[in-house]
Write an enzyme that holds these catalytic residues in place. Sequence first.
Site, PDB file in Angstrom:
ATOM      1  N   HIS B  64     -34.448 100.954  15.128  1.00  0.00           N
ATOM      2  CA  HIS B  64     -35.423 101.979  15.484  1.00  0.00           C
ATOM      3  C   HIS B  64     -34.828 103.318  15.045  1.00  0.00           C
ATOM      4  CE1 HIS B  64     -37.637  99.394  18.707  1.00  0.00           C
ATOM      5  NE2 HIS B  64     -38.244  99.343  17.538  1.00  0.00           N
ATOM      6  N   ASP B  66     -34.700 106.364  15.899  1.00  0.00           N
ATOM      7  CA  ASP B  66     -33.961 107.307  16.743  1.00  0.00           C
ATOM      8  C   ASP B  66     -32.499 106.895  16.908  1.00  0.00           C
ATOM      9  OD1 ASP B  66     -35.151 105.148  18.194  1.00  0.00           O
ATOM     10  OD2 ASP B  66     -34.746 106.154  20.090  1.00  0.00           O
ATOM     11  N   HIS B 142     -34.349  93.810  23.296  1.00  0.00           N
ATOM     12  CA  HIS B 142     -35.257  94.902  22.949  1.00  0.00           C
ATOM     13  C   HIS B 142     -36.396  94.342  22.088  1.00  0.00           C
ATOM     14  CE1 HIS B 142     -36.373  99.023  22.842  1.00  0.00           C
ATOM     15  NE2 HIS B 142     -36.040  99.272  21.598  1.00  0.00           N
ATOM     16  N   ASP B 212     -30.705 100.157  23.914  1.00  0.00           N
ATOM     17  CA  ASP B 212     -32.108  99.967  24.298  1.00  0.00           C
ATOM     18  C   ASP B 212     -32.281  98.533  24.769  1.00  0.00           C
ATOM     19  OD1 ASP B 212     -32.267 102.438  23.087  1.00  0.00           O
ATOM     20  OD2 ASP B 212     -34.139 102.005  22.050  1.00  0.00           O
ATOM     21  N   HIS B 270     -30.772 108.319  26.872  1.00  0.00           N
ATOM     22  CA  HIS B 270     -31.967 107.805  26.178  1.00  0.00           C
ATOM     23  C   HIS B 270     -33.226 108.131  26.980  1.00  0.00           C
ATOM     24  CE1 HIS B 270     -34.584 104.823  24.050  1.00  0.00           C
ATOM     25  NE2 HIS B 270     -33.774 105.104  23.054  1.00  0.00           N
TER      26      HIS B 270
END
Lengths: 303, 303
Positions: B64, B66, B142, B212, B270
Amino acid sequence: MKFEVTILGSSSATPVYNRNPSAQLLNCNEKFYLIDCGEGTQQQLIKYGFKASKIDFVFISHLHGDHYFGLIGLLSTMHLNGRIKPIKIFAPAALMEILDLQFKHSETILRYPLEFVAITADTAQLIFENSDLTVSTIVLNHRIPCTGFVFTEKKRLRKVIVEKLEEENIPLEYYPLLKRGVDLTLPDGTILLNKDYTTDSDEPRKYAYCSDTLCDGSYFEQIKDCNTLYHEATFLHEMLERANQTHHTTALQAAETAITTGAKKLLIGHFSSRYKTLQPLLEEAVSAFENTQLAQEGSTFQI
Amino acid sequence: MKFEVTILGSSSATPVYNRNPSAQLLNCNEKFYLIDCGEGTQQQLIKYGFKASKIDFVFISHLHGDHYFGLIGLLSTMHLNGRIKPIKIFAPAALMEILDLQFKHSETILRYPLEFVAITADTAQLIFENSDLTVSTIVLNHRIPCTGFVFTEKKRLRKVIVEKLEEENIPLEYYPLLKRGVDLTLPDGTILLNKDYTTDSDEPRKYAYCSDTLCDGSYFEQIKDCNTLYHEATFLHEMLERANQTHHTTALQAAETAITTGAKKLLIGHFSSRYKTLQPLLEEAVSAFENTQLAQEGSTFQI
C-alpha cells in the site's frame, strides 16, 4: 479572469533546504492545472491551503523522478478521499505503465476515471483546449524526452465602460452579454450598440513552463511573447559546462531567453542543491533581465 | 549499545495535519534500518537531522502506497548524492518490478549495488542477521500480503564491574574482552577470571513493528515479550466495525495486544485522517495499558 501560478516546488533533482522538487499549480478562471508533481506535492498543497480535489488536469514534463514521483501518492489520496470526478493527465506514455503497476500491486481500483493522454516530445502540438485556455507542448532538449507547456488564454472578454452604463442605469445583468460583444435591445426598444458601451479586450495572456532543458534556442519560437515565462535555471553561469553536460540552463541563459523571446516577466526555478541561498542566481538573472523573480515555494504570481 | 527508533511518519493512508505516511528509523549500534518509507520520508529525514546516506537496510511491510511511495525518491537521491556503498531492501517481490520500471524510464543506472530480498507473508521467518541483531518477519492479516518485523538484539555484552577494575588499576583496554566473557592473563602473570570482574548481561532487547493488520491474534506468538511494541492503531474502538472491514486495529485492541503479548512499552501509530488530535487515541490505549505513547513524527524512543 484569474490567471496565476503558485509554486509548490523549486528544487532540482532532490529535496533540500526546505525546497521541494518541481510542481506548480496554475489557476485559470478557478480551474486548477497541476504542472509536474515531484515527491511531496500533496503535502505542499496542504501546506499552502489548496484542495487536491480541485485539480482536474495534470501535465508532466518528463520522467525524471523529481518531476513526477509525487503523482502516484496524489492520485491515491484523491481515490481515498472519495473523488469521483474525472482527472486528465498529460504525460509521457510510460507514466501510465508505472501508475498501473502500482495500482495493481496495491489492489487499487480507482473510484474516479483517470483519462491519460500520452504526449511525445517530437513536435510541439496543441494538446488541450477548453473555454478558458489552450495548452501546447514545447519540445525541450533534455537527456530524456521532455516537453514544456504553453498555457494561453482564449480571447478575453471586451471591457464594459462601467461609468457610462451606470449613468444610463443599465442593469448589471446586461454586462456579461456586452462583454461578449453582443448588441442589445432593451424592453423599451432602446438599442445599445456594443461599440458604444465597451472597449477592446486585453490581449490573451500566455504562460510558458520550460522545465528541464539545454538552452539551445531550438524551442524559442514556441515561447515567444509570454506574459510570464518560467524557465529552469539550475546553475549559475560559472557552471555553464556542467549545465551543458547535464542538459540544463544557467540563470544568465534563462534571462537571455526571456529577452530573446520577448517575455514580460521571468520566473526562475529548479535550483541545484549546491545553492543554499538563491540570491546569487536571482542577481545573475536580474543583471540581464530586470523583471525576474525566484519561483519559490508558496509564491503566487499573476500572469 | 544504542537501540532506539525515531518516528518519521504516523499517518495512515494519506498525509494530513502535518502527519506523514508510515516510516521509522531504527538505530541499532549506529547502524540505521529504515522501516517502511511513505511519501516524503526523505524530506522527514532532512527535517529531523538524519543522513539518508547512513541507511544500509530498508524493510517494507507491504505495497500500500503509504508504506513505500517514498522509496523510489530516497533511492534516487542516494544515487544523485554519489552513494556507492550497497543498500539492502527487504520487501514484497513486486516492489523491485516497480523500482526497475521507474529507473528504466528515467534512464537511471544506480551507482551503488541495490540488493533486493523478496519477502513473503506466508510464514514468519528470519530474514536478516548481523553482529548486532536479527530481523524476523511477522505474518500480519491485512487486505494484501503484509509482514511486520521483529528486531532482536544479539546476546548483549557482560557488564564489567567498573569500581573493582579501577581499584585494581586494570587498564581500559581490557574491558572489551572482559565484556565478551574472556578470562585474561596479565603480563605479570596475574589471572583475571571473568566471573570475578563482570556480571551477567541484560536480556537482549526486542522491538516489533506491526504495520497494518486485523487484530486477530494470529501473530501474537511472534511478538511475545517485546521491550517495545509498535502497533498500528488506526481507529478508536467505537470504529471497530470499520477496523475489521479494512483489516486495521483500534487503539484499545493495540493496548490489549500489548498486555496479551507481554510488551513492556507500546507505541501506537498509523492514525486515520479522521483524527485531527490524537489525545483520544492515546487515552483509549492508556486506559488499558498505561505504558503507551504516541508514535509521532520526530519522537525517538529507547527500546
